[in-house]
Write a protein that holds these residues in place. Structure first.
Motif, PDB file in Angstrom:
ATOM      1  N   ILE A   1     -40.537  29.372   1.481  1.00 48.21           N
ATOM      2  CA  ILE A   1     -39.495  30.256   1.995  1.00 48.21           C
ATOM      3  C   ILE A   1     -39.536  30.212   3.517  1.00 48.21           C
ATOM      4  CG2 ILE A   1     -38.635  32.620   2.066  1.00 48.21           C
ATOM      5  CD1 ILE A   1     -40.034  33.066  -0.631  1.00 48.21           C
ATOM      6  N   PRO A   2     -38.402  29.974   4.182  1.00 48.21           N
ATOM      7  CA  PRO A   2     -38.407  29.940   5.649  1.00 48.21           C
ATOM      8  C   PRO A   2     -38.923  31.249   6.241  1.00 48.21           C
ATOM      9  CG  PRO A   2     -36.283  29.233   4.779  1.00 48.21           C
ATOM     10  CD  PRO A   2     -37.077  29.753   3.623  1.00 48.21           C
ATOM     11  N   PHE A   3     -39.534  31.149   7.386  1.00 49.72           N
ATOM     12  CA  PHE A   3     -40.133  32.286   8.075  1.00 49.72           C
ATOM     13  C   PHE A   3     -39.162  33.447   8.220  1.00 49.72           C
ATOM     14  CE2 PHE A   3     -40.883  34.473  12.151  1.00 49.72           C
ATOM     15  CZ  PHE A   3     -42.118  35.034  11.871  1.00 49.72           C
ATOM     16  N   PHE A   4     -37.944  33.180   8.701  1.00 54.31           N
ATOM     17  CA  PHE A   4     -36.990  34.265   8.940  1.00 54.31           C
ATOM     18  C   PHE A   4     -36.604  34.957   7.640  1.00 54.31           C
ATOM     19  CE2 PHE A   4     -34.402  30.517   8.274  1.00 54.31           C
ATOM     20  CZ  PHE A   4     -33.438  30.957   7.387  1.00 54.31           C
ATOM     21  N   ALA A   5     -36.565  34.231   6.530  1.00 54.85           N
ATOM     22  CA  ALA A   5     -36.223  34.835   5.245  1.00 54.85           C
ATOM     23  C   ALA A   5     -37.356  35.728   4.746  1.00 54.85           C
ATOM     24  CB  ALA A   5     -35.893  33.767   4.214  1.00 54.85           C
ATOM     25  N   GLN A   6     -38.584  35.362   5.072  1.00 59.21           N
ATOM     26  CA  GLN A   6     -39.717  36.201   4.688  1.00 59.21           C
ATOM     27  C   GLN A   6     -39.676  37.521   5.447  1.00 59.21           C
ATOM     28  OE1 GLN A   6     -43.585  34.246   4.634  1.00 59.21           O
ATOM     29  NE2 GLN A   6     -42.526  32.285   4.601  1.00 59.21           N
ATOM     30  N   LEU A   7     -39.248  37.485   6.700  1.00 61.03           N
ATOM     31  CA  LEU A   7     -39.197  38.692   7.512  1.00 61.03           C
ATOM     32  C   LEU A   7     -38.020  39.581   7.156  1.00 61.03           C
ATOM     33  CD1 LEU A   7     -40.124  37.384  11.064  1.00 61.03           C
ATOM     34  CD2 LEU A   7     -41.548  38.673   9.473  1.00 61.03           C
ATOM     35  N   ASN A   8     -36.961  39.000   6.663  1.00 63.33           N
ATOM     36  CA  ASN A   8     -35.744  39.752   6.358  1.00 63.33           C
ATOM     37  C   ASN A   8     -35.293  39.483   4.930  1.00 63.33           C
ATOM     38  OD1 ASN A   8     -35.290  40.834   9.057  1.00 63.33           O
ATOM     39  ND2 ASN A   8     -34.985  38.708   9.623  1.00 63.33           N
ATOM     40  N   PRO A   9     -35.985  40.083   3.954  1.00 67.55           N
ATOM     41  CA  PRO A   9     -35.573  39.846   2.566  1.00 67.55           C
ATOM     42  C   PRO A   9     -34.180  40.403   2.302  1.00 67.55           C
ATOM     43  CG  PRO A   9     -37.192  41.610   2.690  1.00 67.55           C
ATOM     44  CD  PRO A   9     -37.074  41.031   4.065  1.00 67.55           C
ATOM     45  N   VAL A  10     -33.497  39.815   1.358  1.00 67.86           N
ATOM     46  CA  VAL A  10     -32.159  40.250   0.984  1.00 67.86           C
ATOM     47  C   VAL A  10     -32.244  41.386  -0.034  1.00 67.86           C
ATOM     48  CG1 VAL A  10     -30.014  39.521  -0.134  1.00 67.86           C
ATOM     49  CG2 VAL A  10     -31.193  37.985   1.458  1.00 67.86           C
ATOM     50  N   SER A  11     -33.219  41.303  -0.913  1.00 72.04           N
ATOM     51  CA  SER A  11     -33.392  42.325  -1.935  1.00 72.04           C
ATOM     52  C   SER A  11     -34.867  42.415  -2.302  1.00 72.04           C
ATOM     53  CB  SER A  11     -32.555  42.000  -3.175  1.00 72.04           C
ATOM     54  OG  SER A  11     -33.034  40.820  -3.790  1.00 72.04           O
ATOM     55  N   PHE A  12     -35.205  43.477  -3.010  1.00 71.47           N
ATOM     56  CA  PHE A  12     -36.562  43.617  -3.526  1.00 71.47           C
ATOM     57  C   PHE A  12     -36.519  44.445  -4.800  1.00 71.47           C
ATOM     58  CE2 PHE A  12     -35.979  47.247  -0.736  1.00 71.47           C
ATOM     59  CZ  PHE A  12     -36.588  48.305  -1.408  1.00 71.47           C
ATOM     60  N   GLU A  13     -37.540  44.275  -5.631  1.00 70.32           N
ATOM     61  CA  GLU A  13     -37.655  45.038  -6.868  1.00 70.32           C
ATOM     62  C   GLU A  13     -38.689  46.135  -6.664  1.00 70.32           C
ATOM     63  OE1 GLU A  13     -38.474  42.442 -10.159  1.00 70.32           O
ATOM     64  OE2 GLU A  13     -36.755  41.156  -9.691  1.00 70.32           O
ATOM     65  N   TRP A  14     -38.404  47.313  -7.261  1.00 70.30           N
ATOM     66  CA  TRP A  14     -39.325  48.436  -7.128  1.00 70.30           C
ATOM     67  C   TRP A  14     -39.245  49.293  -8.380  1.00 70.30           C
ATOM     68  CZ3 TRP A  14     -42.655  48.237  -3.312  1.00 70.30           C
ATOM     69  CH2 TRP A  14     -43.485  49.342  -3.093  1.00 70.30           C
ATOM     70  N   PRO A  15     -40.409  49.749  -8.894  1.00 71.06           N
ATOM     71  CA  PRO A  15     -40.382  50.601 -10.079  1.00 71.06           C
ATOM     72  C   PRO A  15     -39.784  51.975  -9.774  1.00 71.06           C
ATOM     73  CG  PRO A  15     -42.619  50.401  -9.234  1.00 71.06           C
ATOM     74  CD  PRO A  15     -41.754  49.482  -8.415  1.00 71.06           C
ATOM     75  N   VAL A  16     -39.005  52.468 -10.722  1.00 69.56           N
ATOM     76  CA  VAL A  16     -38.401  53.790 -10.611  1.00 69.56           C
ATOM     77  C   VAL A  16     -38.860  54.601 -11.818  1.00 69.56           C
ATOM     78  CG1 VAL A  16     -36.236  55.092 -10.561  1.00 69.56           C
ATOM     79  CG2 VAL A  16     -36.386  52.867  -9.413  1.00 69.56           C
ATOM     80  N   LYS A  17     -39.407  55.786 -11.556  1.00 71.43           N
ATOM     81  CA  LYS A  17     -39.828  56.700 -12.616  1.00 71.43           C
ATOM     82  C   LYS A  17     -39.018  57.981 -12.472  1.00 71.43           C
ATOM     83  CE  LYS A  17     -44.519  54.982 -12.884  1.00 71.43           C
ATOM     84  NZ  LYS A  17     -45.953  55.317 -12.836  1.00 71.43           N
TER      85      LYS A  17
END
Length: 119
Positions: free
Chosen positions: A6-22
């Motif tokens: 993954i290019p450096f700039f993409a690692q610093l600025n992700p487009v999305s992420f997954e997170w658990p919701v309870k």
């Protein structure tokens, strides 16, 4: 996440992420928790500030509609996973108690991700 390709700039600025919701559901003097994984849009600082600006008077449901891209881990009665569709996302957003919980978790996760990124 394997970041070697993954290019450096993409690692610093992700487009999305997954997170658990309870989501707590009252049941007989205690809470049961309904859980799923949210796929959230990663807003930068300016985007978050604009979204949370009190002048905009957005509700938690409106904020969640802006940042919730998909859901994972919701299952049919037979145990198979329900495919994430815009209709499913809209149903999750509309469900009672989901928006305040998910927005709080989103903001905490996003800030935590930023802190991890900068550490």
């Amino acid at each position: 996440m394997d970041t070697k390709d993954i290019p450096f700039f993409a690692q610093l600025n992700p487009v999305s992420f997954e997170w658990p919701v309870k989501v707590p559901v009252p049941n007989g003097g205690r809470y049961d928790f309904i859980e799923f994984t949210g796929v959230f849009k990663y807003l930068d600082d300016a985007g978050e500030a604009e979204m949370l600006d009190p002048k905009n008077k957005r509700t938690d449901k409106q904020i969640l509609a802006e940042v919730l891209l998909g859901v994972k881990g919701i299952k049919h009665a037979d145990g198979t996973e329900v495919a994430s569709t815009p209709e499913l996302v809209a149903s999750v957003i509309a469900a009672d108690r989901v928006a305040p919980c998910a927005v709080g978790l989103y903001l905490g996760a996003r800030r935590g991700l930023a802190a991890e990124k900068n550490s």
